[in-house]
Every structure is written in structure tokens, then in C-alpha cells.
Design a protein around this motif. Structure first.
Motif, short mmCIF file in Angstrom:
data_model
loop_
_atom_site.label_atom_id
_atom_site.label_comp_id
_atom_site.label_asym_id
_atom_site.label_seq_id
_atom_site.Cartn_x
_atom_site.Cartn_y
_atom_site.Cartn_z
N ASN A 63 0.85 -1.19 0.00
CA ASN A 63 0.00 0.00 0.00
C ASN A 63 0.89 1.24 0.00
OD1 ASN A 63 -1.80 2.11 0.58
ND2 ASN A 63 -3.11 0.77 1.80
N ARG A 64 1.05 1.84 -1.17
CA ARG A 64 1.93 2.99 -1.32
C ARG A 64 1.42 4.21 -0.55
NH1 ARG A 64 5.64 4.95 -5.77
NH2 ARG A 64 5.89 7.12 -5.20
N ARG A 65 0.12 4.40 -0.51
CA ARG A 65 -0.45 5.55 0.20
C ARG A 65 -0.07 5.50 1.68
NH1 ARG A 65 -1.76 10.62 0.64
NH2 ARG A 65 -3.70 11.01 1.72
N VAL A 66 -0.12 4.33 2.27
CA VAL A 66 0.23 4.18 3.68
C VAL A 66 1.72 4.49 3.89
CG1 VAL A 66 0.41 2.55 5.61
CG2 VAL A 66 -1.63 2.58 4.19
N ARG A 67 2.55 3.97 2.99
CA ARG A 67 3.99 4.25 3.11
C ARG A 67 4.27 5.75 2.98
NH1 ARG A 67 4.90 0.11 -0.98
NH2 ARG A 67 5.85 1.78 -2.17
N ASP A 68 3.56 6.42 2.09
CA ASP A 68 3.73 7.87 1.94
C ASP A 68 3.30 8.61 3.20
OD1 ASP A 68 4.68 7.50 -0.64
OD2 ASP A 68 2.79 8.09 -1.61
N LEU A 69 2.21 8.17 3.82
CA LEU A 69 1.75 8.81 5.05
C LEU A 69 2.72 8.57 6.20
CD1 LEU A 69 -2.06 8.02 4.83
CD2 LEU A 69 -1.02 10.29 4.80
N ILE A 70 3.30 7.39 6.27
CA ILE A 70 4.32 7.11 7.29
C ILE A 70 5.52 8.01 7.08
CG2 ILE A 70 5.98 5.39 8.12
CD1 ILE A 70 3.79 3.26 7.60
#
Length: 81
Positions: A63-70
């Protein structure tokens, strides 16, 4: 559902309060984890945002969106790794 609608309207504080009213019944659901992380980022609680987001990233490593948020939360805490 109401928490999601509040977040979609840009009222992340209300979304967070509505999530809190579930008394943890949704705390392990991916949507709730993502919403909690986003709400904490909006409230400038970057360290608190990391817990649900990292938990979600463990479950959904692609999940790229989650990695970006982290990455955003880490950057805003001053952790530039």
C-alpha cells in the motif's frame, strides 16, 4: 460511516471523535487504521499517527499511500531517515 463522511468533508477532528466512540471495536479494521492515522496527522500528532499507519503497513506492505503517510509523519516529527 459517519467518521468517513466527516473526514471526506475535511473535519478530521470529528472523524477522530467518532472513531473514539466505537470503543475499539473497529481498531483492527484497515479503513479505521488509515482514518485514525490521517486524523492524527491533521491534528499534528505525528507520533500518534505512526502506530496505526505502521500496523496497516504490516498488513498491506504494497500500500503505497500508507507508506507515503508514514514517511510524511516521520518527516514532520523531525525523523529524516
Amino acid at each position: 460511516l459517519q467518521a468517513v463522511l466527516a473526514a471526506r468533508a475535511g473535519n478530521y477532528g470529528l472523524a477522530k471523535r467518532l472513531l473514539d466512540r466505537t470503543r475499539g471495536q473497529l481498531s483492527d479494521k484497515p479503513g479505521a487504521l488509515l482514518l485514525r492515522g490521517i486524523a492524527e496527522i491533521d491534528a499534528q500528532n505525528y507520533t500518534l499517527a505512526l502506530e496505526p499507519l505502521e500496523k496497516l503497513a504490516e498488513r498491506q506492505p504494497g500500500n503505497r499511500r500508507v507508506r507515503d503517510l508514514i514517511a510524511r509523519a516521520l518527516f514532520l516529527t523531525g525523523d529524516y531517515k
